[in-house]
Design a protein around this motif. Structure first.
Motif, mmCIF file in Angstrom:
data_model
loop_
_atom_site.group_PDB
_atom_site.id
_atom_site.type_symbol
_atom_site.label_atom_id
_atom_site.label_comp_id
_atom_site.label_asym_id
_atom_site.label_seq_id
_atom_site.Cartn_x
_atom_site.Cartn_y
_atom_site.Cartn_z
ATOM 1 N N HIS A 34 36.892 30.217 41.958
ATOM 2 C CA HIS A 34 37.642 29.595 40.868
ATOM 3 C C HIS A 34 37.273 30.014 39.377
ATOM 4 C CE1 HIS A 34 38.436 26.930 44.514
ATOM 5 N NE2 HIS A 34 39.555 26.836 43.978
ATOM 6 N N ALA A 35 38.106 30.226 38.599
ATOM 7 C CA ALA A 35 37.914 30.072 37.000
ATOM 8 C C ALA A 35 37.398 28.637 36.773
ATOM 9 C CB ALA A 35 38.825 30.802 36.502
ATOM 10 N N ASN A 65 43.380 42.674 33.023
ATOM 11 C CA ASN A 65 42.925 43.126 34.494
ATOM 12 C C ASN A 65 42.413 42.143 35.323
ATOM 13 O OD1 ASN A 65 40.278 42.943 32.639
ATOM 14 N ND2 ASN A 65 39.442 43.622 34.788
ATOM 15 N N TYR A 66 42.333 42.227 36.551
ATOM 16 C CA TYR A 66 41.730 41.561 37.380
ATOM 17 C C TYR A 66 40.564 42.529 37.823
ATOM 18 C CZ TYR A 66 45.960 38.819 37.944
ATOM 19 O OH TYR A 66 47.072 38.295 38.122
ATOM 20 N N ARG A 91 40.219 42.518 49.919
ATOM 21 C CA ARG A 91 41.785 42.414 49.564
ATOM 22 C C ARG A 91 42.038 40.854 49.924
ATOM 23 N NH1 ARG A 91 45.169 45.571 46.697
ATOM 24 N NH2 ARG A 91 47.153 44.394 46.820
ATOM 25 N N LYS A 92 41.633 40.437 51.022
ATOM 26 C CA LYS A 92 41.898 38.907 51.394
ATOM 27 C C LYS A 92 41.302 37.929 50.176
ATOM 28 C CE LYS A 92 42.311 38.862 56.113
ATOM 29 N NZ LYS A 92 41.816 38.267 57.342
ATOM 30 N N HIS A 96 43.600 36.044 47.257
ATOM 31 C CA HIS A 96 43.500 34.578 47.112
ATOM 32 C C HIS A 96 43.032 33.961 45.847
ATOM 33 C CE1 HIS A 96 42.774 30.466 48.479
ATOM 34 N NE2 HIS A 96 41.526 30.359 48.058
ATOM 35 N N TYR A 97 42.051 34.608 45.039
ATOM 36 C CA TYR A 97 41.651 34.082 43.993
ATOM 37 C C TYR A 97 42.763 34.462 42.856
ATOM 38 C CZ TYR A 97 37.715 31.693 46.070
ATOM 39 O OH TYR A 97 37.184 30.723 46.962
#
Length: 469
Positions: A34-35, A65-66, A91-92, A96-97
């Motif tokens: 989580h941020a 960007n992520y 990737r999963k 999700h995040y």
RNA sequence: GGCGCGUUGGCCGAGUAGUUAGGCACAGCUCUGCAAAAGCUGCAACACCGGUGCGAUUCCGGUACGCGCCUCCA
């Protein structure tokens, strides 16, 4: 538009380099968790910066960007999905995040539709390409565990390493020297590419005849993505002050080693949010997430207000008291926006300077190095004059003002909804009861409305005025 | 150790060489059937020590305290 540029350490006028389009690149989140709200405040700032540029009349191209491949995402994905292939697990986890992050952004009033989001893993090709070119031109060297950028080669080519801050030998902490466990020539050298360790996701890469299968280093991600999406040089690079060094300094080095003189004409950095006087950080365990705030009954927009109340270059203090103050302020703004439904549908403003002056002042505040505290003070000032608004405006004139505030500050005030006919009926019946001096009846009705979240202001010209509690 | 930044009233937080944003909280009064709202009033600040000014919270120097960066970090 005036902005503080870390390159020059001055507030300077900025105009887009090309086509009247302001190109912005914001360092986004590493999507492994989580941020926390400190992270999020940086994106509230970036959002406000883009809004300000738009108000200045520029078209914007805003890229964020992520970081979806790095040490933390890899470690975390292995912990959470130990039975998946490394690439699949990564990737999963990041999917999700990313989703949670976008949701937070949206709840905070950040306009995600105005931003082009890019994933590091979708740009591996250009990261390899940039690494290859840097190597071929002598700005990088091979080591046992990867490819490193050579600060020495960069400096010998006549470029400056240390454009964003002063770098001297004394400026380097002993801790860093002691912790320098990697196989590099110079302590400031950094990895462009890291060779795969067992169990890690990796991409094929061959360099100078050697198998370098592995993954990109953190800094090269932003150099490659910003070039792919915006070309270089672009106009504004944003991020938190902690990214000044080494991240942005290294990006500059990578991006300017080959040809172009500058990566971006302006670097803008936001200060941190403090908790109990200290920087909020995962490692310090003194952080909160947006969900923590919501669980305590606060509105995400109240947090936005808390961030906007302080100038982006000063450290803001987060506390529940401060957040409550911000929430109270937000309630006042919302009651102000609710006036919309009390106004006649049409009609010219009989007090045209009231809203126009406020609008112009807010625009100039934002053009002046994103002076959000000043802009909010002006909005509060206008809110305090709600009686004048009530007597001089119509839906036709007030709605655009609310829309302007939303466009400028992202407070979602123009989304105010009308109350129901039944609720209007209650208000009407209460007025009649009061006129008949039936105090019990009128208090009953007032309580009923209160339970539905509606407050009433008595004795305003033209009948009672409601607002949301 | 190096570099940078900050210190404003009960709290948060702008700003300015002389007239002092805004928010939250508090007290009194007016208005009100009551309450809310509104209006009025009060409250109360520029860390400390020097320097330059007619005059400094505002400029300069120093002291103290705090924070950040120099390592992943918004």
């Amino acid at each position: 538009m005036k902005l503080h540029n870390t390159l020059t350490r001055n507030v300077e006028n900025i105009t887009p380099l090309r086509d009247n389009i302001a190109r912005i690149y914001s360092c986004g989140p590493t999507v492994y968790d989580h941020a926390h709200i400190g992270n999020l405040s940086a994106y509230i700032f970036a959002d406000t910066l883009r809004r300000s540029l738009q108000l200045a009349g520029y078209t914007t191209k805003h890229v964020m960007n992520y970081t979806d491949v790095d040490d933390k995402t890899i470690r975390r994905s292995h912990e959470q999905y130990p039975h998946d292939e490394p690439m699949q697990a990564l990737r999963k986890l990041t999917d999700h995040y990313i989703q949670l992050f976008n949701n937070d952004m949206d709840r905070l009033g950040n306009d995600i539709a105005a931003v082009t989001f890019v994933r590091a893993t979708d740009h591996i090709g250009s990261m390899k390409e940039l690494t290859r070119r840097l190597y071929e031109r002598g700005f990088a060297y091979l080591a046992d565990d990867g490819v490193y950028f050579s600060i020495e080669a960069y400096q010998k080519s006549g470029k400056t390493y240390g454009q964003l801050l002063e770098l001297t030998p004394q400026n380097t902490s002993e801790a860093r020297i002691k912790n320098d466990e990697y196989d590099k020539d110079n302590i400031h050298d950094f990895a462009l590419w890291k060779k795969q360790k067992s169990g890690e996701p990796a991409w094929d890469f061959e360099l100078d005849g050697q198998d370098m299968t592995g993954r990109p280093g953190w800094h090269i991600e932003c150099s490659a993505m910003s070039r792919d999406e915006l070309d270089q040089p672009f106009d504004i690079h944003t991020g938190g002050v902690d990214l000044i060094f080494p991240h942005h300094e290294n990006e500059i080095a990578q991006s300017t080693a080959l040809t172009i003189p500058t990566m971006a004409q302006s670097f803008v950095h936001n200060e941190h949010i403090l908790v109990d006087g200290k920087k909020m950080a995962k490692s310090a365990q003194n952080f909160y997430t947006l969900q923590d705030i919501i669980d305590k009954g606060f509105d995400p927009i109240a947090f936005r207000l808390l961030v906007l109340q302080a100038h982006y270059r000063s450290q803001a203090h987060f506390s529940w008291d401060n957040l409550e103050a911000a929430q109270n302020r937000l309630q006042k703004y919302r009651a102000f926006a609710d006036l919309l439904w009390e106004l006649p549908d049409t009609g010219k403003s009989s007090d045209p300077n009231l809203l126009n002056d406020a609008k112009n002042d807010i625009i100039s505040a934002l053009q002046n190095d994103i002076d959000t505290p000043h802009a909010l003070a002006r909005l509060s000032d206008t809110e305090g004059q709600w009686l004048r608004v009530l007597s001089s405006e119509s839906k036709e004139t007030f709605k655009p003002f609310l829309e302007f505030i939303d466009q400028a500050l992202g407070l979602n005030l123009s989304h105010t909804k009308d109350i129901t006919d039944t609720q209007y009926e209650l208000i009407h019946r209460r007025e009649q009861a009061r006129r008949a001096k039936d105090w019990k009846q009128s208090d009953d009705l007032r309580n009923q409305l209160k339970e539905q979240g509606i407050g009433v202001r008595d004795d305003t010209p033209g009948g009672d005025v409601w607002y949301r509690l």
